[in-house]
Enzyme design. Structure first.
Site, mmCIF file in Angstrom:
data_model
loop_
_atom_site.group_PDB
_atom_site.id
_atom_site.type_symbol
_atom_site.label_atom_id
_atom_site.label_comp_id
_atom_site.label_asym_id
_atom_site.label_seq_id
_atom_site.Cartn_x
_atom_site.Cartn_y
_atom_site.Cartn_z
ATOM 1 N N GLN A 291 0.814 -1.217 0.000
ATOM 2 C CA GLN A 291 0.000 0.000 0.000
ATOM 3 C C GLN A 291 0.849 1.268 0.000
ATOM 4 O OE1 GLN A 291 -2.785 -0.222 3.234
ATOM 5 N NE2 GLN A 291 -3.972 -1.873 2.317
ATOM 6 N N GLU A 375 16.066 30.837 -15.586
ATOM 7 C CA GLU A 375 14.819 31.476 -16.040
ATOM 8 C C GLU A 375 13.924 31.860 -14.860
ATOM 9 O OE1 GLU A 375 15.780 31.866 -18.717
ATOM 10 O OE2 GLU A 375 16.263 30.103 -19.871
ATOM 11 N N PHE A 395 10.291 43.338 -4.720
ATOM 12 C CA PHE A 395 11.625 43.269 -5.321
ATOM 13 C C PHE A 395 12.488 44.403 -4.765
ATOM 14 C CE2 PHE A 395 9.212 40.856 -8.427
ATOM 15 C CZ PHE A 395 10.067 39.809 -8.711
#
Length: 395
Positions: A291, A375, A395
């Site tokens: 399981q 990125e 920021f």
């Protein structure tokens, strides 16, 4: 393990949600990944070897800049491109990265912002895999603050002279042309403090040095670039890009490919875990009959399918011209984070053998650490989404 992918596909029936043309692009990339990349990737990763001969093959299949139109590009839809990214990264993140650097970064910059002469000079050869491009934005002090770049370009008569340094630039030592982003004086550039330049890598003063010691992306190439008095003509300036919106729009093209690609790596890890769970026997039965193992497999499968559904939704939005940067951040953050979790769970199911190159899981986990960083790191995408939700910039 490649026989497992159709089983995973069938449980959710992704084929019902994509068109025949999109499925053909996916199968084209899957065949290349399985027949060309998979037989050699473990050795290439171990040897830190980039297999340059694959570049022309990818071009011959129409996979380079495939989402662009004209100039030898296939003009395929966003979902087709995403499915190709998924299949290539299921083999290795380095090869999806190559397709992203070539098509979503370098070719997209030229296609979006280049003059007609620039497009004619570079794009057909890049689409065919005869020429390689790179995208030089990140600098040694850090990649998350491109506004703080120190690379400069100044006018000198009818030329530009570029000085500075870039780091972690994919394929720079293999490239024929570099899209170099530099700060210029406002009066020199007609507005816009950051401009792009197409710099042939044979130009004196341009030096690309592969970064050694990598424990990730070893079958790919990332470089330091030194720019020491690199002189280019005025025709090298990308006329349509002014300010950071230029490189950011290209980054969003690459981020979109990652949303799909990371799910390819995740699927590969799930395939490995499922194969092991049904073939390895302990206490007289396959471990997959327990399981706890089934619960892990189910959770991994759910996250793969959720990630692919999110990628598909973003692809349909992109095809309608409705995809926003914040939505891309949702996809990039989710896909890479969940792919890493899946890789770690798969390793646990593989037990000790999971740390060997008999299975692709540790290679995918190592590569995904790079994908998580480039990125836009997790933190950058969290801040993008936080700004979108609150209207306040952190920021």
């Amino acid at each position: 393990m490649t026989t497992i992918a159709p089983r995973i596909d069938a449980v959710f029936d992704l084929n019902a949600l994509i068109g025949d043309d999109e499925r053909e692009w996916q199968l084209r990339a899957r065949r290349f990944a399985q027949e060309r990349i998979l037989p050699v990737i473990e050795g290439d990763f171990e040897a830190a070897h980039f297999r340059r001969e694959f570049v022309r093959e990818l071009g011959g299949l129409g996979l380079l800049g495939m989402h662009l139109t004209g100039y030898g590009c296939a003009g395929a839809g966003a979902v087709s491109y995403g499915l190709v990214c998924l299949e290539l990264e299921a083999a290795d993140s380095g090869w999806r990265t190559f397709v992203s650097v070539q098509g979503s970064l370098a070719m997209s910059a030229i296609h979006k912002y280049g003059s007609e002469a620039q497009k004619q000079r570079w794009l057909p050869g890049m689409a065919a895999g005869e020429l390689v491009g790179c995208f030089a934005l990140t600098e040694p002090h850090g990649g998350s603050d491109p506004a703080g770049m120190t690379t400069t370009a100044r006018r000198d008569g009818d030329s530009w002279v570029i000085d500075g340094a870039k780091r972690w630039i994919g394929l720079a030592s293999e490239a024929d042309v570099a899209v170099v982003w530099a700060k210029v004086d406002e009066t020199d550039a007609g507005g816009g403090a950051v401009r792009g330049f197409l710099v042939p890598t044979s130009t004196p003063g341009f030096i690309a040095t592969p970064i050694d010691g990598k424990l990730s992306m070893r079958a790919s190439v990332q470089c330091d670039i030194a720019l020491d008095g690199v002189r280019v003509s005025d025709e090298a300036l990308l006329p349509g890009a002014s300010g950071l919106s230029g490189p950011f729009s290209c980054l969003n093209e690459a981020r979109y490919g990652i949303v799909w690609g990371a799910m390819g790596a995740a699927r590969s890890c799930l395939e490995a875990a499922l194969s092991r769970a049904t073939s390895r026997e302990v206490f007289g039965k396959p471990i997959g009959a327990n399981q706890l193992i089934q619960a892990k497999l189910a959770d991994m499968f759910v996250e793969v399918e959720k990630g692919i559904l999110l990628a598909l939704h973003l692809g349909r939005l992109k095809e309608r011209g409705a995809l926003t940067p914040a939505q891309i951040s949702v996809g990039k953050l989710n896909s890479v984070r969940e792919a890493l979790t899946i890789a770690h769970e798969a390793r646990s199911i593989l037990a000790g053998d999971g740390i060997t190159n008999a299975w692709p899981v540790m290679r995918h986990a190592a590569n995904l650490e790079s994908v998580r960083t480039y990125e836009g790191t997790d933190e950058i995408h969290q801040l993008i989404l936080g700004r979108e939700l609150t209207g306040l910039s952190a920021f």
